[in-house]
Design a protein around this motif. Structure first.
Motif, PDB file in Angstrom:
ATOM      1  N   GLU A 111     -43.840 -46.740  50.153  1.00 23.62           N
ATOM      2  CA  GLU A 111     -45.131 -46.221  49.692  1.00 23.62           C
ATOM      3  C   GLU A 111     -45.144 -44.702  49.785  1.00 23.62           C
ATOM      4  N   SER A 112     -45.693 -44.095  48.762  1.00 27.26           N
ATOM      5  CA  SER A 112     -45.875 -42.652  48.761  1.00 27.26           C
ATOM      6  C   SER A 112     -47.292 -42.360  48.301  1.00 27.26           C
ATOM      7  N   CYS A 113     -47.800 -41.213  48.745  1.00 22.77           N
ATOM      8  CA  CYS A 113     -49.199 -40.894  48.496  1.00 22.77           C
ATOM      9  C   CYS A 113     -49.367 -39.468  47.992  1.00 22.77           C
ATOM     10  N   LEU A 114     -50.389 -39.301  47.177  1.00 20.55           N
ATOM     11  CA  LEU A 114     -50.881 -37.985  46.792  1.00 20.55           C
ATOM     12  C   LEU A 114     -52.128 -37.753  47.621  1.00 20.55           C
ATOM     13  N   ILE A 115     -52.235 -36.614  48.240  1.00 20.35           N
ATOM     14  CA  ILE A 115     -53.472 -36.261  48.927  1.00 20.35           C
ATOM     15  C   ILE A 115     -54.111 -35.155  48.113  1.00 20.35           C
ATOM     16  N   HIS A 116     -55.325 -35.406  47.687  1.00 18.00           N
ATOM     17  CA  HIS A 116     -55.995 -34.460  46.800  1.00 18.00           C
ATOM     18  C   HIS A 116     -57.226 -33.886  47.477  1.00 18.00           C
ATOM     19  N   ARG A 117     -57.267 -32.581  47.552  1.00 14.87           N
ATOM     20  CA  ARG A 117     -58.434 -31.882  48.089  1.00 14.87           C
ATOM     21  C   ARG A 117     -59.388 -31.642  46.933  1.00 14.87           C
ATOM     22  N   LEU A 118     -60.593 -32.161  47.064  1.00 15.57           N
ATOM     23  CA  LEU A 118     -61.582 -32.013  46.009  1.00 15.57           C
ATOM     24  C   LEU A 118     -62.099 -30.586  45.964  1.00 15.57           C
ATOM     25  N   PRO A 119     -62.577 -30.161  44.809  1.00 19.69           N
ATOM     26  CA  PRO A 119     -63.068 -28.780  44.678  1.00 19.69           C
ATOM     27  C   PRO A 119     -64.172 -28.468  45.685  1.00 19.69           C
ATOM     28  N   GLN A 120     -64.166 -27.252  46.176  1.00 18.67           N
ATOM     29  CA  GLN A 120     -65.146 -26.832  47.168  1.00 18.67           C
ATOM     30  C   GLN A 120     -66.483 -26.438  46.563  1.00 18.67           C
ATOM     31  N   ASP A 121     -66.548 -26.314  45.240  1.00 19.44           N
ATOM     32  CA  ASP A 121     -67.789 -25.873  44.622  1.00 19.44           C
ATOM     33  C   ASP A 121     -68.658 -27.037  44.141  1.00 19.44           C
ATOM     34  N   LEU A 122     -68.529 -28.192  44.796  1.00 19.29           N
ATOM     35  CA  LEU A 122     -69.400 -29.312  44.480  1.00 19.29           C
ATOM     36  C   LEU A 122     -70.820 -28.969  44.882  1.00 19.29           C
ATOM     37  N   ASP A 123     -71.748 -29.417  44.105  1.00 16.14           N
ATOM     38  CA  ASP A 123     -73.155 -29.190  44.402  1.00 16.14           C
ATOM     39  C   ASP A 123     -73.607 -30.280  45.381  1.00 16.14           C
ATOM     40  N   ARG A 124     -73.153 -30.175  46.608  1.00 19.15           N
ATOM     41  CA  ARG A 124     -73.360 -31.238  47.600  1.00 19.15           C
ATOM     42  C   ARG A 124     -74.824 -31.485  47.923  1.00 19.15           C
TER      43      ARG A 124
ATOM     44  N   ALA B 229     -61.589 -39.240  40.239  1.00 18.68           N
ATOM     45  CA  ALA B 229     -62.193 -38.866  41.522  1.00 18.68           C
ATOM     46  C   ALA B 229     -62.861 -37.500  41.435  1.00 18.68           C
ATOM     47  N   ILE B 230     -62.228 -36.567  40.750  1.00 21.59           N
ATOM     48  CA  ILE B 230     -62.819 -35.234  40.586  1.00 21.59           C
ATOM     49  C   ILE B 230     -64.110 -35.345  39.778  1.00 21.59           C
ATOM     50  N   CYS B 231     -64.068 -36.091  38.697  1.00 18.24           N
ATOM     51  CA  CYS B 231     -65.254 -36.266  37.864  1.00 18.24           C
ATOM     52  C   CYS B 231     -66.386 -36.906  38.666  1.00 18.24           C
ATOM     53  N   ARG B 232     -66.061 -37.982  39.395  1.00 12.74           N
ATOM     54  CA  ARG B 232     -67.088 -38.677  40.182  1.00 12.74           C
ATOM     55  C   ARG B 232     -67.639 -37.785  41.289  1.00 12.74           C
ATOM     56  N   ALA B 233     -66.789 -36.937  41.868  1.00 11.79           N
ATOM     57  CA  ALA B 233     -67.256 -36.030  42.921  1.00 11.79           C
ATOM     58  C   ALA B 233     -68.244 -35.012  42.360  1.00 11.79           C
ATOM     59  N   PHE B 234     -67.941 -34.467  41.202  1.00  7.71           N
ATOM     60  CA  PHE B 234     -68.881 -33.528  40.587  1.00  7.71           C
ATOM     61  C   PHE B 234     -70.169 -34.230  40.181  1.00  7.71           C
TER      62      PHE B 234
END
Length: 142
Positions: A125-138, A54-59
């Motif tokens: 069920e348990s979940c991880l909530i991941h905040r994506l990096p804020q420095d994405l080149d949106r 997800a991090i890779c795809r977001a970047f």
């Protein structure tokens, strides 16, 4: 007479050994608990791999996405279903910056092994909530 004493000693040692083995199984949980822990570790590994993708795809896209399909820049092929139950993992956008990665775990005390998990929508069920990096080149990439 010595045979009786030796017999008594053998039975006493045997009883103590059986009691110690039983105590060890109670405290360790036995082989079934060990198997459940290993299956939960596989589930946690799958969720962590999904976070990395997800991090890779977001970047790559410049924005968060729940689409974790492999691409040239992010070639990881994920396992998106539980290999033991064939139940799909739940991966969803929480908002523009956060993704939720959920699986059903077997161990009710998994929170001590994985303290970053939160309760999910269904029992177990348990979940991880991941905040994506804020420095994405949106918005500047396509």
């Amino acid at each position: 007479m010595t045979d009786r004493r030796q017999g008594w000693a053998v039975w006493t040692i045997t009883a103590v050994a059986v009691a110690l083995i039983g105590t060890g199984l109670v405290f360790s949980g036995g082989p079934m608990q060990g198997r459940a822990e290993r299956r939960d570790a596989v589930r946690m590994h799958d969720l962590n791999a999904a976070q990395t993708q997800a991090i890779c795809r977001a970047f790559e896209a410049g924005a968060a996405t729940a689409d974790l399909a492999p691409t040239a820049a992010c070639p990881e092929t994920l396992r998106l279903t539980d290999p033991f139950t064939d139940r799909p993992y739940r991966i969803e956008m929480v908002d523009a910056d956060n993704l939720r990665f959920c699986a059903v775990f077997e161990r009710p005390d998994h929170a001590t092994a994985y303290p970053n998990l939160t309760d999910g929508a269904e029992p177990g069920e348990s979940c991880l909530i991941h905040r994506l990096p804020q420095d994405l080149d949106r918005g500047t990439r396509g």
